[in-house]
Structure formats: C-alpha cells, structure tokens
Design an enzyme around this catalytic site. Structure first.
Site, PDB file in Angstrom:
ATOM      1  N   SER A  65      -9.821   2.394   2.796  1.00 18.95           N
ATOM      2  CA  SER A  65      -8.872   3.016   1.904  1.00 18.95           C
ATOM      3  C   SER A  65      -7.906   2.016   1.252  1.00 18.95           C
ATOM      4  O   SER A  65      -7.308   2.339   0.231  1.00 18.95           O
ATOM      5  CB  SER A  65      -8.040   4.039   2.672  1.00 18.95           C
ATOM      6  OG  SER A  65      -7.238   3.412   3.644  1.00 18.95           O
ATOM      7  N   SER A 112     -10.230   0.538   7.185  1.00 18.81           N
ATOM      8  CA  SER A 112      -9.586   0.544   5.872  1.00 18.81           C
ATOM      9  C   SER A 112      -8.953  -0.770   5.451  1.00 18.81           C
ATOM     10  O   SER A 112      -8.561  -0.916   4.294  1.00 18.81           O
ATOM     11  CB  SER A 112      -8.523   1.646   5.818  1.00 18.81           C
ATOM     12  OG  SER A 112      -9.124   2.897   5.629  1.00 18.81           O
ATOM     13  N   LYS A 162       0.847  -1.194   0.000  1.00 24.84           N
ATOM     14  CA  LYS A 162       0.000   0.000   0.000  1.00 24.84           C
ATOM     15  C   LYS A 162       0.884   1.246   0.000  1.00 24.84           C
ATOM     16  O   LYS A 162       1.897   1.291   0.709  1.00 24.84           O
ATOM     17  CB  LYS A 162      -0.911  -0.021   1.235  1.00 24.84           C
ATOM     18  CG  LYS A 162      -1.968   1.084   1.256  1.00 24.84           C
ATOM     19  CD  LYS A 162      -2.853   0.999   2.506  1.00 24.84           C
ATOM     20  CE  LYS A 162      -3.966   2.039   2.473  1.00 24.84           C
ATOM     21  NZ  LYS A 162      -4.795   2.031   3.697  1.00 24.84           N
TER      22      LYS A 162
END
Lengths: 487, 498
Positions: free
Chosen positions: B161, B185, B78
């Site tokens: 997210s 997230s 990420k």
C-alpha cells in the site's frame, strides 16, 4: 433446594422465582479506564473527553493501573478468585454515543472469577449469593434526544469511564433478596472505596434477569430488565416481572427471551428488544492491548491492606459492643455510620447508644431530610446524653426533651440539662416530701390500694413524677412509695 | 540540480554539515522535483511553505551546531500518519477534510530529528491493497517503465500500500519516506521501485497516531534509496512509547555500527536459511535465478547458507486474509460520520451510517470489512478467526524453530516484478498473492527487509528479502548491506526527476 418461604402463589399453584443480577459499578478513579481524561461527574457536555475517548484516528487505549487495582480490591472484597491473566476484548456494535464502534470489555477471561457475598434478610436470616465473575469495561457516552427537534446531541464525558460489571449467580429467590444483595454489594464497594455507590448519579446500575418455574423443575425462560438505578426500582421491576410471567404461563402462553425496560411512572416493565433483534457483538481480543498479567505478590499485598468489610464490622459490633444482629446490621451498612457509632459508644452503654442512634437519631434525621454527615448532634454529644441517663442525672423521658433541644441548636447535653434545670432529683428528702403531699391528697386511693388494689401503684408514681415535673429519679420514687404504702 | 537529487540522505547530511548545501536549497530542489513528477499522482497534498519554514529552522540549527540525525532531510509522509494541522485521510473519501490536532509518534520522532515535511503521500485506501489502486485519489504511477516485453509502454503500479511513498523515492521527489507495512506494504513497493524497505519488529515503532488497519500486524518503517539511509531512518523512527501498549521497551541495536561491521567483515560466520516452502508454483524463472544469485552472494561474503523448512508457510496468506480484515472491520467502525470526516445525512441513525460508509469507503475497504465482519460472526468465529489465530501461532513456532539454527532467512521479496496498472484488480485473490512472501513476517511480528538486487529481463527492479528474529534489525542491516554491495544496484527509474 427450594426455599418454601419465598414461593409465589399463582392461580394454579406455587411458583419459584429465579433472579440473577448484573451490576455495573463505576470504578472510583480520577481518570478513565484507557485515557487520562477526568472521570468526574457533573461537568458540562464534552468537557471531559480525550482524543482516545472520541476515537480519533490512530488513537490507542492504555490501561489505567489504578482501575485494575480497584477491580482486584473489589474481587478480594467479594471473596473471589483473582485471575492473574485476563484479556480485554472488543464488543462491536454501532451507536452514536459509542465513538470507537466497539466497547472494550472482558469476555471469556475476566479479571475476577467466582466469589460470594452473604446477605441478611429482615428476619435476621442470612443467605450466600454466588458471584460468577467481575470484569472491567468502558462506559459509553450519552445520547440526548430532547435538546433539538430533529437532532440528537452526544455527550462523551462518560465515554471510556471505567465500570466493573459484577455478575451474580441466579441464586436469588425474591425481590427482597435481590434488594438485600444490591444493598450488601453497595456497602462492600463503599467500604472498599472502589465505587461510590451513588445510584441516582448512575454510579451503580443493575440489570435483572428474572424467570419463574414450578419448584424443582428446570429453569424457565428469563427476561432481562435493563438499567435499574435504585434499589426500590429493582424490587418493583422484579415483582412486576414475576407477576407478568406467571400470568402469561398460567394463561397457557410462553415467555419470550427478551430485553425489557422498567417504566418508573407505571412500575411495569416493557419490551425493549426481542431475542431476534439481539446484537451479534463479534467479540474478539483487542489487538491494541496486551493481556493483563498481575503479580501474585502484588495481589497479596492488596489482600493484606483491605479495610474492614461490612460482615467483619457487623460481627465486631456484636462481639465488642453486645449489639443485636439487627442493630449491628443497621449500623454496619456504611463505614461512616459505623465510625459515628463507635465514636459515640466509646466508654458508654453501647447498647443504649445503639438504641438512641437507630431509633431517635435516625428517626429525627429522616424527618429533617438530613444525612448522618449533616446531623446537628455530634457523636460525642449523643454519647454524653446516654451517659447522663446511665449515671442517673436524667431519666430516659427527660433525655428525649434534652435531645429535642440538641437537635435544634446543636447544644451539648450537659449545657441543656444545666440551663433548663432538667437535673433529676434523687434527694430522698425532697422526694419524700412530694410523696407525703400526694398521699395526703389521695387518702381514698391509699385506702383502696391497701385494700388490695395493687394496680393503683402506677397512679401514685405518675402523680409523684408529675408533681416533680418529671425530674424525680423514678427508681427512688418507686422505692420510697413502696416503703410508705406498704410500711 | 541533478547532483543534489542524486545524494542519499547520508550524503546529504554530510553536505549540510559541511555547509556545501543549505537545507533550504535541498528542500527547494525536492519541492521542484515533486512538481516535475506530479503526473505520478504520488503526493496527495504538498506543504511547500511548511517545508521551507522547517528547512530554515534546520539551517539555523546546523549553524548552531545543533543538527539532529535527519536535520534538513526532506521527506514525504504516507497519508496513514496523522500530522498535526495537515489534512490526513488515509487516502479515503471518508476522512476528507480531517485535520488532526495531534502528531503521530513516528513523524514526531522524525521532526524531532530535524526532518523537513514535503507533504502527504498517496497510498491504498486505509493501506488495503498491493498496487496503490484502491486510493480515493486514484492510482499512483511507478516512475519505472519496462524497457522491453509486454509491459513496455504501459503505466505500471509502484506496488502497495505504500505505493506513493515508493514512487516519490524512485522519482527522487523525496529523500526519505516513512511507510507502513501490514502484510508487505513497505517491502513490496520497495521491491517494485528499486528501493530498500524495512519492516521492523512489531512494537519497534509506535502505532500511536497512525491510522489503524490491522492493529496486531501494522508496523511503520523506512523506505530509502540504500541500506545506509535505511539504518539512519530506522534509528530515528523507532522508540518506546507508553502511549502504545504494544510498544517494545528494548533498545534498538546500533544499526550504524552494524553497517560498519558489514563493510569491514562481510557476513563471515553468518548462517542463512533458504526456506523450501518459498518456492511456489508458477514463480517466474528470473525470480528463482535472482534468489539463487542472492544465496551465492552471501556465501561469497562468508555466510553459510542452509535449506530450512517453515512447514506452515502455505497457510500464512489465508490466515492473514482472515486476521487482517477481522481487525480492520472493527478498527474502521469509528468512521461513522458522527464526529469527523465525511457525513451523508439520513432519516435515521442507521441510514446515516449506511449512506456515510457506503459513500465514504471504496470497494476494497468494503470487501475487507465484510470479510472481517463475517469471520467474527457467531457461528463462524471458531472456524475462521480462531483457526487463523492457531495458524498464526504455528507460523510463529516455525520461525522460532528455524532461528535456533540460522541468523536470518533469504527469500524473494515478491513473486513478480511490477505489473501494469488496472490489470489485476478484477481478481482480488490474485492481488492478495503479491503478499505471499511478505505476510509471514507480519504474522510472526519479526523484522524483514527488501533490498534491490537486480533487474528483470524487462528492465524492472526485483528485490530480495531477509527475515531475522525479533529485535535483530542489526542482522538485517548487515545482511542487506552485503547484498547491496554484491548486487551493485545503481539503476535509476526512467521517470526520476533530475
């Protein structure tokens, strides 16, 4: 309570001055408050900057335990309450030399609470000045606007350096008291070894909050003059601010609550920003840091291991060496001076050593522009000189000549006395011979003296000392002269 | 090739160890899978050369018998994790071109254990969002598609997210993916993409080197295909780090042992709480049914399920949307154009700030900075920030009390399945509601896991969430393994590489 002696006379009557100080003292520490970067002074731009100091993404602060210890020691030295639980907050504002966009500080729960210090004024009187709090915070970097025609340069060496903000109560009533407060605070910090107190390097800076009021009335509106970096400037800034405020009020105006700057070239203060422009700092607890929790036993250990502080030293100098409050105050201003004195005075006439140190030595060093550490005369040498006065080897007057030579070449006093033949003549036979000669050459004056003109005694002493080139023991001269003139 | 991509990380580790496959082969298969599924927009940066180099090094260590826990496993990182020498932007224009000189502790742990880096993964800008639509790189497309109903034929969100991380896992273009979870997230995207997502206890994973969103809530954790992979990856990611003052110095329970225990003994004797307050108005019937099904599965496996009450739950979302923006408004102040990232020049310093931040941040980030600045302002601080902190404490107390009677809580992971891209972003508040079941665990700092438990009537994955007391990730792994076994979820996204 109004101290009448410090009131300021205006056109319309007397004014009382109210002063509170916020002193920023750089913690003596190898590393910064929340990073391992060096906190040393004097490196090239941006040489002492870690990823944390530059606020790179994802970087986190980690508290430097040594800085915490230094703050606690300082709190103990200020007779203050140590808060076993304190919190680091973020003070948010944008500036180019503040990489994080916030300063990590302590807002509602500082590490040190209320304390006090005692100041001594020139007349020997003392006053207690309250300490409201001490908290730890980060310093910002430095913006340089004079390096390029259109750009500003940023040096982050100071970014993250540990500061102690020490906030006084509004207990001071004159510039003199404020100056004495900062001197005393600096002495305590230096004795503790928690701040080097070098104001010219910025290790110690003061913000002065000043207001005036009629004696006994409510507090007036205050102004804050920022970043004063010498004790002289603090006194100047306060005096100029007091005069400005009194004039405004006496002309029917009001004081704006504002932040001001001191202009060292004019000796005046000027507006920096008004209350309307004041930042909303949006303080909140820093979520990257846990509350700071101290162990009571650890604090106690620090308390037990505190060095002797200026007040204790001053008292001891008075008790142990019989010094006057004034001399003891001068000598206890810093630990090195006191150590120098104690080395010189050991086993000697301590009061006489103090006299010689504060008058002759300090005067000479002042003229030569030297610090005590660089003195050409060592403590044992000054002690020896005083010893030679005490044991009658030389007179006080001759000692000054010896001292002058010692200052020049760092020689031992005994060596100077020996080489220059300064040894005092105490042999009564030799002195009697000189007296006889002097009396024989001045028979008219001898008659006048015997006729009742007592004042001439000094003349005879002077003539004898002159004839002996100052080496005759004045006590012996006095005794023998009296016998011969009166006998 | 399809056989290679079908392997879980645990299976791939075995295959690597018994030399039936090499790390280079495995990595090449995933590099190709990434290329084949590029239309998902999940990778913002690929590092194929680095991946092959790392795979070769893994093969060398395997040959020497020196294999680490994740030796040779290709992962996608990420974009919130700072990676040394590899551009890291938090999917924001303001960090364009920023190449860290340092590695986050979590990714360092993964490399240390032999993982192979495939590239950087798309996410919501600064992890602010629940649909991966706020990214400066554009939205990520969910490899799952609806087989029926109104969503059929539409591009769906993978959630956010960590939307890109869930998408690469569902598309089988990475074998493991570390995510970050501030309000859900990790768990919400995992639920939307048929994956396992674990947010560990606050402090388990070091935050050092992870771009901060909301410091008191941010936690890294694994997104994986199954519970066994989750246990494996969690073990690698967690560590005590003196560089993070909020890191926990407590040993992680043996998660692989917890897995074995669940296999052998089920969840006999485990007490599971079903919180009344997680039944919310307008929740789709199939979510309610799935939740009930989960309760039944756990009871069948020997657990006792009891209703419990967490009375302050309804205040969790409003409190979260005060605390998280407050911290974010301060955390993002450092992106000022002075030292790194993008700068837009101005005549004055203030103008430079305004232009840089105006151009560098997207709308959602600006919205949260404004909210955060507002709630911390003089005159509003007590009414908002302080009150939110008090609620946070009450929510922590709620959990503390129920955990004296139960070992874990069972809830739905999300109030719905994945929704279509571009549909909900006009109303930020309805978007915030996605986090309603996940936010309380962040506020309380306790661990929670989402496990795929079934498909919606439209053929989209749905997840169930287990929440455990602080430091009890082992309880989560046990319960999750049980749910996984009972659910038998073996569906694969239609958009998965093969």
């Amino acid at each position: 309570m109004t101290d009448v002696s410090s009131l300021v006379e205006g056109r319309t009557g007397k004014w009382e001055v109210v002063i509170g100080l916020e002193v920023h003292a750089q913690v003596s520490s190898q590393a910064k408050l929340f990073s391992g970067a060096s906190a040393a002074f004097g490196a090239g731009p941006n040489e002492h900057v870690s990823l944390v100091d530059a606020a790179m993404p994802g970087m986190l602060p980690v508290i430097n335990q040594f800085c915490v210890e230094q703050a606690v020691k300082t709190g103990l030295g200020l007779n203050a309450e140590i808060n076993l639980f304190s919190i680091f907050d973020r003070k948010n504002y944008f500036y180019a030399d503040l990489p994080q966009g916030y300063q990590i500080s302590q807002y509602k729960q500082p590490i040190v609470g209320e304390g006090s210090i005692t100041i001594t004024l020139a007349d020997g009187s003392t006053r207690d000045i309250g300490i409201e709090r001490l908290h730890l915070e980060q310093d910002a970097g430095k913006s340089m606007h004079d390096q390029h025609p259109s750009k500003s340069y940023i040096d982050l060496n100071r970014s993250g350096v540990a500061l102690m903000e020490i906030v006084s109560r509004p207990d001071m009533r004159s510039a003199e008291e404020a100056a004495a407060y900062v001197s005393k605070l600096r002495a305590i910090l230096r004795f503790l070894g928690t701040c080097d107190g070098n104001m010219e390097q910025g290790s110690l800076r003061a913000d002065c909050n000043v207001s005036v009021r009629r004696p006994g009335e409510e507090l007036g509106t205050r102004t804050e003059t920022k970043n004063l970096n010498s004790i002289r400037f603090i006194a100047q800034a306060i005096n100029s601010e007091v005069a400005r405020q009194i004039e405004i009020i006496e002309d029917g105006g009001t004081i704006d609550q504002e932040t001001r700057l001191f202009d060292t070239s004019t000796g005046q203060t000027r507006t920096m920003r008004s209350k309307e422009d004041a930042h909303d700092y949006r303080y909140f607890p820093d979520p990257d840091l846990l509350p700071l929790e101290l162990d009571a036993a650890w604090v106690e250990t620090l308390r037990q291991s505190l060095p002797e502080l200026p007040d204790a030293l001053r008292t001891r100098l008075m008790d142990e060496f019989g010094l006057s409050a004034y001399d003891a105050g001068l000598i206890s201003e810093d630990r090195d001076t006191a150590a120098w004195y104690e080395a010189a005075a050991a086993g000697r006439d301590a009061k006489l050593v103090a006299n010689w140190m504060t008058v002759e030595l300090f005067g000479a060093l002042n003229r030569m522009g030297l610090d005590l550490a660089d003195s050409p005369v060592r403590p044992d040498q000054l002690g020896q000189l005083v010893e030679r006065i005490s044991d009658g080897t030389i007179s006080g007057r001759i000692a000054k000549d010896v001292f002058a030579i010692m200052l020049e070449d760092g020689a031992d006093p005994d060596q100077v006395i020996e080489e220059k033949g300064f040894k005092q003549v105490s042999d009564t036979g030799a002195i009697e011979a000189i007296i006889d000669t002097v009396l024989a050459e001045n028979t008219d004056k001898v008659d006048e003296y015997r006729g009742g003109k007592d004042k001439l005694f000094g003349f005879f002493v002077g003539q004898v000392m002159k004839a002996s080139k100052g080496q005759a023991n004045p006590g012996v001269v006095n005794d023998l002269l009296r016998q011969k003139l009166n006998g | 090739m399809s056989d290679i991509l079908a392997m879980t990380a645990v299976a791939a580790r075995q295959a690597l160890d018994n030399k039936s496959i090499s790390a280079v082969e495995l990595t090449e298969a995933y590099i190709k899978a990434g290329q084949d599924t590029a239309e998902n927009n999940a990778y913002v940066l690929t590092t194929p050369d680095k991946a092959i180099d790392m795979a070769k090094a893994s093969d060398a260590r395997i040959a020497k018998g020196d294999a680490g826990l994740l030796e040779g496993i290709p992962i996608g990182v990420k974009d919130m994790f700072c990676t040394k020498g590899v551009e890291t932007t938090a999917s924001s224009r303001i960090l364009k071109g920023f190449v860290p000189t340092y590695e986050s502790t979590v990714t360092q742990n993964l490399w240390q254990d032999g993982a192979v880096m495939l590239g950087k993964i798309n996410c919501d800008e600064f992890a602010m969002g629940s649909a991966n639509e706020t990214s400066a790189f554009g939205a990520v497309i969910n490899p799952w598609t609806a087989s029926d109903g109104p969503l059929k034929g539409k591009a769906l969100t993978p959630g956010g997210s960590s939307g890109g991380s869930a998408a690469v896992m569902a598309a089988r273009s990475a074998l493991l993916a570390p995510g970050t979870d501030t309000g859900g997230s990790i768990r919400q995207p995992a639920a939307f993409c048929g994956l396992v997502g674990l947010k560990p206890t606050y402090g388990r994973c070091s935050r050092l080197g992870i771009v901060a969103f909301a410091s008191s809530l941010d936690q890294a954790g694994p997104i994986t295909r199954d519970v066994a992979d989750c246990a494996l990856m969690m073990t690698s990611m967690a560590s005590y780090d003196k560089g993070d003052s909020t890191s926990i110095d407590a040993p992680m329970p043996d998660l692989m042992a917890a897995l074995t225990k669940a296999k052998n003994e089920g969840v006999k004797g485990m007490r599971i709480g079903i919180p009344d307050e997680y039944t919310i108005d307008g929740m789709p019937e199939q979510i309610v049914t799935l939740w009930e099904q989960g309760r039944q599965w756990l009871e069948d496996a020997g657990a006792t399920c009891v209703p419990v009450s967490l009375p302050h739950t309804k205040y969790a979302l409003p409190a979260y949307y005060i605390i998280a923006p407050a911290e974010a408004s301060s955390n993002l102040a450092r992106y000022d154009g002075v030292r790194y990232g993008q700068r837009v020049d101005g005549a004055t310093l203030d103008e430079m700030y305004a232009k840089t931040r105006g151009a560098g941040f997207g709308d959602e980030v600006k919205r949260r900075i404004l909210i955060g600045t507002y709630v911390l302002s003089a005159g509003y601080y007590d009414a908002y920030y302080i009150k939110a902190q008090k609620i946070r404490r009450l929510i922590q107390n709620d959990f503390h009390q129920v955990f004296s009677g139960v070992d874990a809580l069972l809830t739905p992971s999300t109030p719905s399945a994945a929704f279509a891209l571009g549909e909900e972003d006009k109303d930020p508040v309805s978007m915030f509601l996605n986090d309603v079941f996940t936010v309380p665990a962040n506020l309380a700092g306790i661990p929670a896991i989402s496990v795929p438990a079934g498909l919606s009537s439209d053929g989209l994955p749905l997840g169930l969430q287990l929440i455990a007391p602080a430091l009890r990730e082992d309880t989560l792994i046990e319960g999750a393994a049980m749910l996984e076994k009972a659910a038998g979820f073996n569906h694969v996204a239609s958009g998965a590489a093969s």
